[in-house]
Write an enzyme that holds these catalytic residues in place. Structure first.
Site, PDB file in Angstrom:
ATOM      1  CE1 TYR A 130      37.495  33.579  -1.014  1.00  0.00           C
ATOM      2  CE2 TYR A 130      36.383  32.954  -3.195  1.00  0.00           C
ATOM      3  CZ  TYR A 130      36.136  33.353  -1.902  1.00  0.00           C
ATOM      4  OH  TYR A 130      34.879  33.299  -1.060  1.00  0.00           O
ATOM      5  CE  LYS A 173      36.463  36.492  -1.752  1.00  0.00           C
ATOM      6  NZ  LYS A 173      35.939  36.670  -0.528  1.00  0.00           N
ATOM      7  CB  SER A 208      37.193  33.827   3.186  1.00  0.00           C
ATOM      8  OG  SER A 208      36.762  34.936   2.241  1.00  0.00           O
ATOM      9  N   GLY A 259      37.719  38.699   4.410  1.00  0.00           N
ATOM     10  CA  GLY A 259      36.748  38.132   3.899  1.00  0.00           C
ATOM     11  C   GLY A 259      35.478  38.005   4.750  1.00  0.00           C
TER      12      GLY A 259
HETATM   13  C1  LIG Z   1      32.471  31.457   3.911  1.00  0.00           C
HETATM   14  C2  LIG Z   1      31.879  32.771   3.181  1.00  0.00           C
HETATM   15  O1  LIG Z   1      31.028  32.429   2.525  1.00  0.00           O
HETATM   16  N1  LIG Z   1      32.399  33.967   3.418  1.00  0.00           N
HETATM   17  C3  LIG Z   1      32.155  34.965   2.687  1.00  0.00           C
HETATM   18  C4  LIG Z   1      31.561  35.893   3.933  1.00  0.00           C
HETATM   19  O2  LIG Z   1      31.446  37.298   3.352  1.00  0.00           O
HETATM   20  C5  LIG Z   1      30.359  35.595   4.561  1.00  0.00           C
HETATM   21  O3  LIG Z   1      29.469  35.525   3.652  1.00  0.00           O
HETATM   22  C6  LIG Z   1      30.009  36.549   5.582  1.00  0.00           C
HETATM   23  O4  LIG Z   1      31.169  36.709   6.523  1.00  0.00           O
HETATM   24  C7  LIG Z   1      28.750  35.819   6.751  1.00  0.00           C
HETATM   25  O5  LIG Z   1      29.389  34.641   7.250  1.00  0.00           O
HETATM   26  C8  LIG Z   1      32.977  35.822   1.950  1.00  0.00           C
HETATM   27  O6  LIG Z   1      34.172  35.816   2.322  1.00  0.00           O
HETATM   28  C9  LIG Z   1      32.906  35.010   0.694  1.00  0.00           C
HETATM   29  C10 LIG Z   1      32.824  35.821  -0.630  1.00  0.00           C
HETATM   30  O7  LIG Z   1      33.020  37.078  -0.478  1.00  0.00           O
HETATM   31  C11 LIG Z   1      32.563  35.615  -1.814  1.00  0.00           C
HETATM   32  O8  LIG Z   1      33.299  34.907  -2.583  1.00  0.00           O
HETATM   33  O9  LIG Z   1      31.400  35.464  -2.263  1.00  0.00           O
END
Ligand SMILES: CC(=O)N[C@@H]([C@@H](O)[C@H](O)[C@H](O)CO)[C@@H](O)CC(=O)C(=O)O
Length: 304
Positions: A138, A166, A168, A191
């Site tokens: 991650y 994954k 992000s 992500g």
């Molecule tokens: C920095 C952050 O929290 N990134 C989120 C994104 O899904 C994010 O919520 C979304 O792009 C909105 O900004 C995900 O990558 C994280 C994720 O999937 C998780 O572990 O919950």
């Protein structure tokens, strides 16, 4: 190499479900499981950022993993995030997830102290060693302060239990680089939900996202358009998704608190968020009406 097919598709990051006192709720966790199953998503990522894992003690994290597995095992793909401040706790969570029948483990790098690559390598390798499950790295530099390099990714891939990452981080180029290192034998998850479509085009095989559960229909349809090579249609959905994400992030409450209010309007009450995150304000309540409308109209436009 086991088939990676079950990791493809749209995998919402699972939210923490609380009762009225702010404790983890088994009943509400099951409600969210049922809701997502009904929406037809391919899997869930349990106990990650969106799951507020950072605010939970070990027993709470184990409970969430248990409740989700009991409700969804065998019905969709289950990935357990087991990253924790210490290797010891991560291993305990990993063993628990393996006993529950999860399909894969995943973990952020070590947090708080800035540790060198060799310590990050050892941390992930110790977790991997603890069970027979496949492992997904991650990479989320904006919260951990650590950026996975293609070189460390390549080194991690020498361990055949490592099946992907994954990612992000915001540059979609990172996705392209990881895919180049791993090729078809690894899975790369997009992500950032704001660039789901571009992430897929740059090589991501699938998506794990924190806003998916608030509008699963839109991500499922965008994914179908990408698979079909219909990029204009996919981009039109992404544009509506981005308007919605900006609205979700522009309220007094944290994005997750707003999403939980959206879900409550859709019949799934999973409580609020845990402090220090902010719950929604009185003023937010009225504005959430508008967000629900944006979601419903976008679903009507793109998915009917
Ligand atoms: C920095 C952050 O929290 N990134 C989120 C994104 O899904 C994010 O919520 C979304 O792009 C909105 O900004 C995900 O990558 C994280 C994720 O999937 C998780 O572990 O919950």
């Amino acid at each position: 190499m086991a088939s990676l097919e079950k990791f493809h598709g749209i995998l919402p990051a699972f939210y923490a479900c609380y009762d009225e006192e702010g404790n983890i709720s088994e009943a509400r966790t099951k409600d969210l499981c049922d809701y997502l199953l009904g929406k037809g998503v391919q899997g869930v990522y349990v106990g990650g950022s969106s799951g507020e894992c950072i605010y939970h003690n070990l027993d709470e994290r184990k409970a969430v993993l248990t409740y989700v597995a009991n409700q969804l095992r065998g019905k969709m793909t289950l990935i357990a995030h087991v990253g924790a401040p210490s290797t010891r706790d991560s291993i305990e969570l990993a063993k628990h997830a393996a006993e529950l029948g999860y399909d894969a483990l995943s973990a952020i790098p070590p947090i708080y102290f800035k540790l060198p690559d060799r310590a990050v390598f050892k941390y992930w390798s110790d977790i991997i060693e603890a069970t027979d499950l496949p492992f997904i790295i991650y990479n989320i530099p904006q919260t951990t302060g650590y950026t996975l390099s293609p070189a460390l990714f390549a080194k991690m891939l020498e361990n055949k239990k490592v099946i992907g990452v994954k990612n992000s981080s915001m540059p979609t180029m990172d996705i392209e680089r990881f895919k180049k290192v791993g090729g078809d034998d690894v899975i790369v998850f997009n992500g950032p939900d704001e660039q789901f479509v571009s992430g897929r085009i740059m090589g991501a095989d699938a998506g794990i996202g924190g806003t998916y559960a608030s509008m699963p229909e839109l991500f499922l349809q965008a994914n179908e358009w990408v698979k079909a090579g219909k990029f204009a249609e996919a981009t039109a959905i992404q544009s509506d998704i981005n308007d919605i994400i900006i609205a979700l992030c522009s309220q007094d409450g944290s994005m997750y608190a707003v999403i939980k209010e959206v879900l409550r309007r859709k019949g799934v009450d999973i409580g609020g968020v845990r402090a220090p995150m902010h719950n929604i304000s009185e003023e937010d309540l009225a504005r959430v009406d508008g967000i629900v409308q944006m979601i419903d109209q976008a679903v009507e436009r793109h998915c009917k």
